[in-house]
Structure formats: C-alpha cells, structure tokens
Design an enzyme around this catalytic site. Structure first.
Site, PDB file in Angstrom:
ATOM      1  N   ARG A 120       0.820  -1.219   0.000  1.00 32.04           N
ATOM      2  CA  ARG A 120       0.000   0.000   0.000  1.00 32.04           C
ATOM      3  C   ARG A 120       0.852   1.267   0.000  1.00 32.04           C
ATOM      4  O   ARG A 120       0.499   2.272   0.598  1.00 32.04           O
ATOM      5  CB  ARG A 120      -0.950   0.003   1.184  1.00 32.04           C
ATOM      6  CG  ARG A 120      -1.963  -1.121   1.159  1.00 32.04           C
ATOM      7  CD  ARG A 120      -2.849  -1.041  -0.086  1.00 32.04           C
ATOM      8  NE  ARG A 120      -3.709  -2.221  -0.171  1.00 32.04           N
ATOM      9  CZ  ARG A 120      -3.372  -3.331  -0.798  1.00 32.04           C
ATOM     10  NH1 ARG A 120      -2.201  -3.416  -1.437  1.00 32.04           N
ATOM     11  NH2 ARG A 120      -4.183  -4.355  -0.829  1.00 32.04           N
ATOM     12  N   ASN A 121       1.973   1.199  -0.690  1.00 26.48           N
ATOM     13  CA  ASN A 121       2.872   2.354  -0.767  1.00 26.48           C
ATOM     14  C   ASN A 121       3.727   2.230  -2.025  1.00 26.48           C
ATOM     15  O   ASN A 121       4.519   1.308  -2.151  1.00 26.48           O
ATOM     16  CB  ASN A 121       3.764   2.422   0.477  1.00 26.48           C
ATOM     17  CG  ASN A 121       4.588   3.690   0.541  1.00 26.48           C
ATOM     18  OD1 ASN A 121       4.703   4.432  -0.434  1.00 26.48           O
ATOM     19  ND2 ASN A 121       5.164   3.962   1.688  1.00 26.48           N
TER      20      ASN A 121
END
Length: 332
Positions: free
Chosen positions: A199-200
């Site tokens: 998620r990055n």
C-alpha cells in the site's frame, strides 16, 4: 488575494468535493483546478507553489476521507488527465471508461510493425480510472489487471498507494512511471529503480502524472472469466457496491498481519470478533460484510465517519490493548 490568481486551466472557487470521493463525504475546496494534460497539471502546480498555497492532488477519491468545511489552498483534480494509448501510436487516443469493443479491436490491430502489434503496453495518464483500465484490458485480451477488478480510483492514486489485493498489485505491471517532483520538474522512473511496498508506491511527495503499463498477451475470454471470478469472491466479503473509502485501518503488526497465510489477526477480523459490524454513527456504519470498511448509508458527514473511527479505536484499545492505525488518507 487568491481570487486574483490567473490559473492555466479550468479553476473553480469553493467547489464541493464530497461527490468526487468514493465515500461521498467532505466539504469544499478553496480552489479546485482541472488541468487536461500533464503539462497543464505541472503549470497549475507551479502557479499554486508560486503563491505559497497548500497543494493536494485528487484522483478518483478512493482511500480518502475529506473533513467537513473548506479545505484551504488548491486541490488539483486529474479527472480530465485520463488519456490512454499505445506506444509508437500516439495518435490513437482512448479513454478506457468509454472504450467499446470496436475501439479495442482497432487499438490491437493497428497497422504498425509486428513489434508494436504484439507489444501489450499502454501509456496511461494519471486520471484514467482503474475500473476503465480493467475493462480495457478485458476487451483487449491482455492479462495483468484482473486483480484490480472492483477497485475504485485512478491510475495516479493507484500507483502512489500500490493498489491491489490477494490477486496482485498495480506495480506488478508498471514498466515506467512519470512523476512531478516537488521542485516542479518531471522525472521518469523505471520499474527496476523503484521500490514499492505494501500500500505504498514509494514515491514520497511526488505526483504521478502517467505511466507505462506492461501487460501480458492472453485471450479475451480467459481474462474476462478471471475478472468475473475475482469480482464474485470480492462481493462475498466486501461492500463493493456501497459508498466506502476502502479499508479504514492498517492491519496490526504490519502489512502481513491478517493475510491469507498469516497467523496474525487482521483489523477486519478484530473488529468482527468484538461485535462491531453494523455499528453506526449518524449515516455512517461499519459494513456488515467486512469490519474494516465504513459505508455511507446516505447523507453521512465526515464528522460521522471520524466519530465512528474513534469509537472503533477506543473499543479495540480497551478490549485488546491494540492501537488501530488509520490506513486511509485524511484531508483537513
């Protein structure tokens, strides 16, 4: 005064933002800018920076909760920066959301050298919607985006947060990404030089303006079948058709916690075990399908949502001595 600024693109003062997010809550922007090309986006960014205004970039509004009231500064929308085309054929411009099967066939069968015809890459601008790209891949018979079925938002935000799930992540098919650095200059980053994580996308404060996606030649029917299978699985456990911002909390203990092969408990399961599914605050409620989703039942405010988030955090802290950390972005 900011009202006297000459913007290089469409500019809307005091523009409502709630309908531009997937959760459908939030206030308005002091300035909402709508560039139509990456170059125009850069010019808008530079003008806002020159006037020392706070700058935010809005894609599809997923994974985001906007506070009630007026956001100071500038919100740059990528809604109009949404072109998609083939390498070596810049004249063939497609908007994935509107793509027909006839257009898909034309895009695939263009008169070009064999290396182009058999090259399953797409050049995509930041505002192209992820659902549109998933649909385009299905029409083209190209594999690699099936795992993003049911995921809202746009390419820019999806790359920035490395959107995805159990069937794959967006960075799995990124060949190159073009970013706008904080100094206002463009930079191209090859996949080999990037370091995306859970998620990055690992891009820091840089703004994604476009990317080259490298998919895999496949068969339309097989790609469509996988998409249907994955969507059915998601619909069983996630409120795909309701207004939400996606998963609200990070899994305790890190990205692997609560995964398919993890012995750790996930945030959603933790909330479920404490009997918090269906918990309400105004028109905001914890989804009865998945404890890590808050849905807007119609007319919810950001105040309702954040109040519900605080209550969940307090109850989990009291019952399990676990501090749930918010995963979604908050603008205020």
């Amino acid at each position: 005064m900011t009202l006297s600024i000459e913007w290089p693109c469409v500019a809307l003062a005091n523009s409502p933002l709630a309908k531009r997010t997937t959760l459908k809550v939030g206030g308005s922007a002091e300035w909402l800018l709508e560039p139509s090309t990456p170059d125009e986006l850069r010019e808008a960014y530079l003008v806002a920076k020159e006037h020392k205004l706070e700058i935010r970039v809005l894609g599809g509004g997923a994974n985001l909760i906007i506070d009630d009231g007026v956001l100071p500064g500038v919100v740059i929308s990528t809604e109009r920066v949404r072109r998609t085309f083939r390498p070596l054929d810049p004249g063939e411009v497609i908007h994935p959301d509107d793509m027909t099967e006839e257009q898909a066939n034309k895009l695939f069968d263009i008169e070009a050298p064999a290396i182009a015809v058999n090259d399953p890459r797409l050049i995509v601008w930041a505002g192209a919607s992820l659902p549109g790209l998933v649909r385009a891949a299905s029409l083209l018979g190209w594999s690699g985006l099936e795992g993003l079925i049911g995921v809202p938002g746009t390419l820019g935000g999806g790359i920035a947060m490395n959107a995805g799930g159990r069937w794959g992540e967006l960075w799995d098919v990124v060949d190159m990404v073009r970013i706008l650095r904080p100094d206002g200059e463009f930079e191209d980053i090859q996949r080999a030089d990037a370091n995306p994580g859970y998620r990055n996308g690992g891009l820091g404060e840089c703004i994604v303006v476009g990317a080259v996606l490298r998919l895999t030649l496949d068969n339309k029917h097989r790609v469509a079948a996988r998409q249907r299978e994955y969507l059915l699985e998601k619909c069983k456990v996630q409120p795909v058709t309701e207004s939400s911002a996606g998963c609200i909390f990070k899994n305790p203990g890190g990205p692997k916690a609560g995964g398919e092969n993890s012995g750790e408990i996930s945030a959603g399961r933790l909330i479920d075990e404490l009997g918090l599914k269906g918990l309400e605050r105004g028109a905001a409620a914890v989804s009865k399908l998945h404890g890590n989703f808050i849905v807007n039942r119609g007319g919810a405010t950001a105040t309702d949502v954040f109040g519900l988030i605080s209550e969940i955090q307090s109850r989990v802290q009291e019952a399990r001595n676990i501090e749930l950390e918010i995963e979604v972005k908050r603008w205020r």
